[in-house]
Design a protein around this motif. Structure first.
Motif, PDB file in Angstrom:
ATOM      1  N   THR A  84       2.419 -24.321  -2.184  1.00 27.27           N
ATOM      2  CA  THR A  84       1.175 -24.673  -2.867  1.00 27.27           C
ATOM      3  C   THR A  84       1.241 -24.206  -4.315  1.00 27.27           C
ATOM      4  O   THR A  84       0.385 -24.523  -5.111  1.00 27.27           O
ATOM      5  N   GLU A  85       2.268 -23.455  -4.619  1.00 29.12           N
ATOM      6  CA  GLU A  85       2.367 -22.851  -5.945  1.00 29.12           C
ATOM      7  C   GLU A  85       3.065 -23.794  -6.920  1.00 29.12           C
ATOM      8  O   GLU A  85       4.214 -24.140  -6.729  1.00 29.12           O
ATOM      9  N   ALA A  86       2.350 -24.160  -7.959  1.00 28.66           N
ATOM     10  CA  ALA A  86       2.964 -24.999  -8.988  1.00 28.66           C
ATOM     11  C   ALA A  86       3.701 -24.111  -9.987  1.00 28.66           C
ATOM     12  O   ALA A  86       4.232 -24.592 -10.979  1.00 28.66           O
ATOM     13  N   GLU A  87       3.722 -22.827  -9.680  1.00 29.07           N
ATOM     14  CA  GLU A  87       4.364 -21.853 -10.552  1.00 29.07           C
ATOM     15  C   GLU A  87       5.858 -22.161 -10.667  1.00 29.07           C
ATOM     16  O   GLU A  87       6.594 -22.103  -9.685  1.00 29.07           O
ATOM     17  N   PHE A  88       6.291 -22.494 -11.883  1.00 32.54           N
ATOM     18  CA  PHE A  88       7.667 -22.935 -12.093  1.00 32.54           C
ATOM     19  C   PHE A  88       8.682 -21.871 -11.679  1.00 32.54           C
ATOM     20  O   PHE A  88       9.710 -22.182 -11.093  1.00 32.54           O
ATOM     21  N   ALA A  89       8.387 -20.604 -11.935  1.00 35.22           N
ATOM     22  CA  ALA A  89       9.324 -19.522 -11.613  1.00 35.22           C
ATOM     23  C   ALA A  89       9.628 -19.483 -10.114  1.00 35.22           C
ATOM     24  O   ALA A  89      10.760 -19.216  -9.705  1.00 35.22           O
ATOM     25  N   ARG A  90       8.636 -19.766  -9.282  1.00 34.98           N
ATOM     26  CA  ARG A  90       8.813 -19.752  -7.831  1.00 34.98           C
ATOM     27  C   ARG A  90       9.748 -20.880  -7.396  1.00 34.98           C
ATOM     28  O   ARG A  90      10.592 -20.707  -6.517  1.00 34.98           O
ATOM     29  N   ILE A  91       9.597 -22.042  -8.016  1.00 32.73           N
ATOM     30  CA  ILE A  91      10.443 -23.198  -7.709  1.00 32.73           C
ATOM     31  C   ILE A  91      11.889 -22.916  -8.115  1.00 32.73           C
ATOM     32  O   ILE A  91      12.823 -23.158  -7.360  1.00 32.73           O
ATOM     33  N   VAL A  92      12.060 -22.349  -9.311  1.00 33.98           N
ATOM     34  CA  VAL A  92      13.403 -21.980  -9.792  1.00 33.98           C
ATOM     35  C   VAL A  92      14.033 -20.973  -8.824  1.00 33.98           C
ATOM     36  O   VAL A  92      15.198 -21.101  -8.450  1.00 33.98           O
ATOM     37  N   GLN A  93      13.234 -19.990  -8.408  1.00 39.12           N
ATOM     38  CA  GLN A  93      13.707 -18.972  -7.469  1.00 39.12           C
ATOM     39  C   GLN A  93      14.193 -19.632  -6.167  1.00 39.12           C
ATOM     40  O   GLN A  93      15.249 -19.281  -5.647  1.00 39.12           O
ATOM     41  N   ALA A  94      13.443 -20.608  -5.667  1.00 34.68           N
ATOM     42  CA  ALA A  94      13.812 -21.307  -4.434  1.00 34.68           C
ATOM     43  C   ALA A  94      15.108 -22.088  -4.605  1.00 34.68           C
ATOM     44  O   ALA A  94      15.986 -22.051  -3.749  1.00 34.68           O
ATOM     45  N   LEU A  95      15.230 -22.792  -5.724  1.00 33.08           N
ATOM     46  CA  LEU A  95      16.440 -23.583  -5.968  1.00 33.08           C
ATOM     47  C   LEU A  95      17.651 -22.666  -6.142  1.00 33.08           C
ATOM     48  O   LEU A  95      18.735 -22.955  -5.643  1.00 33.08           O
ATOM     49  N   ALA A  99      17.691 -23.805  -1.959  1.00 36.06           N
ATOM     50  CA  ALA A  99      16.950 -24.988  -1.512  1.00 36.06           C
ATOM     51  C   ALA A  99      17.509 -26.229  -2.201  1.00 36.06           C
ATOM     52  O   ALA A  99      17.879 -26.168  -3.369  1.00 36.06           O
ATOM     53  N   GLN A 100      17.578 -27.352  -1.484  1.00 38.41           N
ATOM     54  CA  GLN A 100      18.030 -28.599  -2.100  1.00 38.41           C
ATOM     55  C   GLN A 100      16.900 -29.255  -2.878  1.00 38.41           C
ATOM     56  O   GLN A 100      17.144 -29.932  -3.868  1.00 38.41           O
ATOM     57  N   GLU A 101      15.669 -29.091  -2.397  1.00 40.14           N
ATOM     58  CA  GLU A 101      14.508 -29.732  -3.012  1.00 40.14           C
ATOM     59  C   GLU A 101      13.285 -28.891  -2.742  1.00 40.14           C
ATOM     60  O   GLU A 101      13.321 -27.945  -1.963  1.00 40.14           O
ATOM     61  N   TYR A 102      12.180 -29.266  -3.365  1.00 42.77           N
ATOM     62  CA  TYR A 102      10.910 -28.614  -3.068  1.00 42.77           C
ATOM     63  C   TYR A 102       9.832 -29.675  -3.079  1.00 42.77           C
ATOM     64  O   TYR A 102       9.975 -30.728  -3.685  1.00 42.77           O
TER      65      TYR A 102
END
Length: 126
Positions: A84-95, A99-102
């Motif tokens: 639910t987090e649009a926080e870019f840092a969290r997405i970068v952390q996942a990738l 992670a292949q995608e989010y």
């Protein structure tokens, strides 16, 4: 051959909604309510893909991601992080964690299909 997907979310409502969508894409779906349960499920039988919630009790999505990559390697299973987090840092952390995608919540069937195609779980629709 039937493709398999593990749906990991602490919300039963989200798991049920996602399950309907993923089964509609031709996958056999199993469920886990947290990262620890997901890791045990992967050890029992590695799915083709994982739709993984980020924020869960016991073991969160990022911790699961790191553990799964350490144990099963960089490419299997294909993992799509759901947040639910649009926080870019969290997405970068996942990738960075593997992670292949989010995908952002709320999602629908078109979004899941698109992300599963991008993650290499589905052939692009003609």
């Amino acid at each position: 051959m039937t493709r398999t997907c593990l749906m990991v979310d602490d919300s039963l409502v989200v798991r049920k909604a996602a399950r309907r969508i993923i089964e509609g894409l031709g996958f056999t779906v199993t469920e886990a309510k947290d990262g620890q349960e997901a890791l045990e499920s992967c050890r029992a039988g590695l799915p083709d893909g994982v739709l993984l919630d980020c924020n869960m009790p016991v073991m969160d999505g990022i911790t699961f991601l790191r553990a799964a990559r350490a144990e099963f390697g960089p490419d299997q299973p294909r993992i799509v992080l759901c947040t639910t987090e649009a926080e870019f840092a969290r997405i970068v952390q996942a990738l960075e964690a593997g992670a292949q995608e989010y995908v952002m919540k709320p999602f629908d069937a078109d979004i899941i299909r698109d992300k599963f195609e991008q993650a290499g779980l589905l052939e692009p629709a003609a």
